[in-house]
Each structure stands twice: as structure tokens, then as C-alpha cells.
Enzyme design. Sequence first.
Site, mmCIF file in Angstrom:
data_model
loop_
_atom_site.group_PDB
_atom_site.id
_atom_site.type_symbol
_atom_site.label_atom_id
_atom_site.label_comp_id
_atom_site.label_asym_id
_atom_site.label_seq_id
_atom_site.Cartn_x
_atom_site.Cartn_y
_atom_site.Cartn_z
ATOM 1 N N CYS A 43 0.408 20.999 -44.495
ATOM 2 C CA CYS A 43 1.348 22.266 -44.032
ATOM 3 C C CYS A 43 1.749 23.802 -43.944
ATOM 4 O O CYS A 43 2.351 23.509 -45.289
ATOM 5 C CB CYS A 43 2.743 21.332 -42.699
ATOM 6 S SG CYS A 43 4.031 22.721 -41.954
ATOM 7 N N ASP A 45 4.097 24.834 -43.838
ATOM 8 C CA ASP A 45 6.053 24.968 -44.511
ATOM 9 C C ASP A 45 6.520 24.766 -45.578
ATOM 10 O O ASP A 45 5.236 24.224 -46.837
ATOM 11 C CB ASP A 45 6.982 23.168 -44.139
ATOM 12 C CG ASP A 45 7.627 22.840 -44.752
ATOM 13 O OD1 ASP A 45 7.863 23.260 -45.863
ATOM 14 O OD2 ASP A 45 8.614 22.610 -43.406
ATOM 15 N N ARG A 47 8.281 23.718 -48.167
ATOM 16 C CA ARG A 47 8.832 22.892 -48.927
ATOM 17 C C ARG A 47 7.633 21.922 -49.481
ATOM 18 O O ARG A 47 8.139 20.684 -49.532
ATOM 19 C CB ARG A 47 9.736 22.492 -48.720
ATOM 20 C CG ARG A 47 11.119 23.367 -47.809
ATOM 21 C CD ARG A 47 11.993 22.868 -46.692
ATOM 22 N NE ARG A 47 11.340 22.589 -45.758
ATOM 23 C CZ ARG A 47 11.653 22.204 -44.731
ATOM 24 N NH1 ARG A 47 13.037 21.449 -45.066
ATOM 25 N NH2 ARG A 47 11.137 21.879 -43.767
ATOM 26 N N HIS A 99 4.108 16.387 -43.034
ATOM 27 C CA HIS A 99 5.792 15.721 -43.867
ATOM 28 C C HIS A 99 6.319 15.437 -42.671
ATOM 29 O O HIS A 99 6.804 16.901 -42.035
ATOM 30 C CB HIS A 99 5.744 16.938 -44.489
ATOM 31 C CG HIS A 99 6.261 18.109 -43.793
ATOM 32 N ND1 HIS A 99 7.267 18.704 -43.208
ATOM 33 C CD2 HIS A 99 5.393 19.240 -43.774
ATOM 34 C CE1 HIS A 99 7.251 20.099 -42.674
ATOM 35 N NE2 HIS A 99 5.880 20.366 -43.114
ATOM 36 N N CYS A 102 8.532 17.694 -39.991
ATOM 37 C CA CYS A 102 8.064 18.545 -39.372
ATOM 38 C C CYS A 102 8.342 19.983 -38.685
ATOM 39 O O CYS A 102 8.450 19.023 -37.588
ATOM 40 C CB CYS A 102 6.192 18.487 -39.607
ATOM 41 S SG CYS A 102 4.779 20.081 -39.408
#
Length: 211
Positions: A43, A45, A47, A99, A102
Site C-alpha cells: 500500500c 500508506d 506507515r 495492512h 488501510c
Amino acid sequence: MSEFYKKILENNKKWVEEKLQISPDYFNNLAEGQNPPLLWIGCSDSRVPANEIIGAEPGEVFVHRNIANMVVHSDMNMLSVLDYAVNVLKVKHVIVCGHYGCGGVKAAMGNSSIGIIDNWIRHIKNEYRLHQEELNAIKDDNERFNRFVEINVYEQVFNLAKTSIVQSAWNAGQELGIHGWVYGLNSGYVTDLGYNLNSNDDLDAVYQMEF
Ligand code: ZN
């Protein structure tokens, strides 16, 4: 210039110095070429940084990231990355890493329009429809969300295996394992979900291609 912007340029200088202390040829060696054993599909993302969470050095992991770690069969970007990884770099493993928490998966469970991204999210909604019986039976919102994150990884693992790229590699006897992981934002740990595909036999008959 913002402090953050200045800091990242400084960080880069420090990073280069650190690597050169390990070996003066560190970057010269990397410039020779790459031979990563792994393609990571994760992803976007911020993080979930691919290299860092698996302790991979530069040169060890080929990376593709998009919203909700999707494998959309008409996505030329993903197909190009996959083709290069499998047919040129000859990676041995492809990991789809989702994750918990998400935002893309969460959006797919809701009804708010966010904009053009709605069209991307719809691919995830289609998976909800396929698995709605199991998902709707989960009463706790967070548990249902977590399970859908895992199901999304499961579907992307199969989407990879359905591609002509992966199937023709398997048909040619190339060693290539496809795996599904989920990452815990609040723990740092990944979990191997056990969705490991290694041959066309792992697919429903309708998807099995003959070459
Ligand atoms: Zn995400």
C-alpha cells in the site's frame, strides 16, 4: 524552504556518508545492476515502508505500491512492474502486503464519495460483494474491517496468479512463489496469511491458461 524539506536533504547526505563508511564502493556496486529476489506489492500508506519493515537493503526488493495494494488486471503500471520483475529480474517471490487500518479498504466498506479515487476503490467493493456473506456475519465493525483487509490480500494474491505473466513463468518451470502478508501498524509485525501459490493448479479451472 520548510524545515522538513531542508531536513530530508540533510538526511540524504548523512545516509550517503554512513553507507560509504560501510564500504567506499557501496554505491559503485549498486550502480552495476540489480538482482532482487523479491517483488513487493504494498500500500502507498506512509506507515508501511517496504524495505524498512523487512530489513532489506537497496538492491534486495523491487517495489510497487498503490492505494490498498491492488493487482488490477488492466493496470499497465502494475503489469509492467510485474513483467519486468518476473521475466527480466527473475524474482523468486512476490509478496502482496496489506495492512490493518488501510484507508482504501475502509473507504470500500463505506458509501462516501471521495472523488476520482472512487473508481479505484470500486475494485475493492467488488471483493466485498464476493465475500459479503462471511463479512456481513461479523458483527464487530473492527473485526469485519480487519478480515476484509485479509480478504483483499487474498484476492490480490489470486489476481497475480491469474495473469498471463505469472502463469507463463510457471508453465516454463520458473521458480516463483506468491505470498500474502498483512502488516500490523500498531505492532510492526507482519503475518504470513498462508495464501501461498506456486502453480496453475492452485487456480480455479476457468483461470488456468494453456500455453
Ligand atoms: Zn493502505
